[in-house]
Design an enzyme around this catalytic site. Structure first.
Site, PDB file in Angstrom:
ATOM      1  CG  HIS A  18      -1.920  -1.044   1.326  1.00  0.00           C
ATOM      2  ND1 HIS A  18      -2.023  -1.902   2.396  1.00  0.00           N
ATOM      3  CD2 HIS A  18      -2.907  -1.404   0.469  1.00  0.00           C
ATOM      4  CE1 HIS A  18      -3.026  -2.730   2.203  1.00  0.00           C
ATOM      5  NE2 HIS A  18      -3.577  -2.466   1.036  1.00  0.00           N
ATOM      6  CE  LYS A  42     -11.633  -6.716   2.187  1.00  0.00           C
ATOM      7  NZ  LYS A  42     -10.245  -6.431   1.888  1.00  0.00           N
ATOM      8  NE  ARG A  93      -2.844  -6.674  -4.600  1.00  0.00           N
ATOM      9  CZ  ARG A  93      -3.513  -7.409  -3.724  1.00  0.00           C
ATOM     10  NH1 ARG A  93      -2.871  -7.963  -2.724  1.00  0.00           N
ATOM     11  NH2 ARG A  93      -4.809  -7.604  -3.854  1.00  0.00           N
ATOM     12  CB  SER A 131      -4.234  -6.960   4.644  1.00  0.00           C
ATOM     13  OG  SER A 131      -3.923  -5.685   4.134  1.00  0.00           O
TER      14      SER A 131
END
Ligand code: COA
Length: 167
Positions: A18, A42, A93, A131
């Site tokens: 990030h 989430k 990504r 993460s």
């Protein structure tokens, strides 16, 4: 084009991936706000305030000055309109990010056609990071310094040494 540029995310927690995107966006636009979403569908490991604090400390530790860090609630497009922001940036990504980001971009465009999303590719050393991976390494006691800043590493160690994974 509005000069206000937002990098939104859950940042649960913020990773060097990030920060790489933030540094690139800052280089392109000269100013940046990292907007931490308060709640998510989430299950989150860190509270909104913890995630905001860790983004702030990580920017300092990574030597990325001048980025504003905020918390927001509700729809990103509503938040951006309320602050007069015209552009948001996200990292891309891999192929796996594309479908999600593509869908978000199209839906967000329906909600706020005047707002534009721009996508930046992080450096290749961060391309595999997420993460979830970082939380898993922390839970299993692995080395984290390559993936996160010292303050995030400390927060993860504290969280997982207590055996806590919920908010
Ligand atoms: N490097 C490393 N990891 C990255 C990364 C990068 N450059 N970019 C994304 N990731 C990872 C994150 O670590 C995270 O991993 P995880 O799923 O394993 O936890 C995942 O990709 C995405 O997280 P993040 O980038 O923090 O944001 P998000 O996709 O969870 O949140 C919002 C996106 C906040 C922009 C979106 O949820 C939102 O707009 N919410 C507000 C409500 C709304 O408007 N919804 C849209 C309706 S159309």
């Amino acid at each position: 084009m509005s000069s206000r540029v937002i990098y939104p995310g859950t940042f649960d927690p913020v990773t060097r991936g990030h920060l790489d995107v933030a540094a690139r966006a800052l280089q392109v636009f000269g100013a940046l706000e990292m907007a931490v979403v308060r709640s998510s569908l989430k299950e989150l490991a860190f509270s909104a305030e913890e995630r905001e604090r860790l983004v702030k400390s990580s920017l300092i530790e990574a030597g990325i000055p001048g980025v504003e860090v905020t918390l927001f609630d509700g729809l990103l497009m509503d938040y951006m309109r309320s602050t007069g922001a015209g552009v948001f940036v996200r990292g891309l990504r891999a192929n796996s990010d594309f479908e999600y980001e593509f869908q978000m971009q199209l839906i967000n465009r329906k909600l706020a056609p005047e707002i534009t999303g721009l996508y930046l590719m992080p450096g290749e050393s961060n391309i595999y990071l997420s993460s979830t991976v970082v939380r898993e390494i922390a839970a299993l006691g692995g080395s984290l310094s390559e993936f996160v800043t010292p303050s995030v590493e400390k927060a993860l160690r504290e969280k997982y040494s207590r055996g806590t994974s919920g908010r």
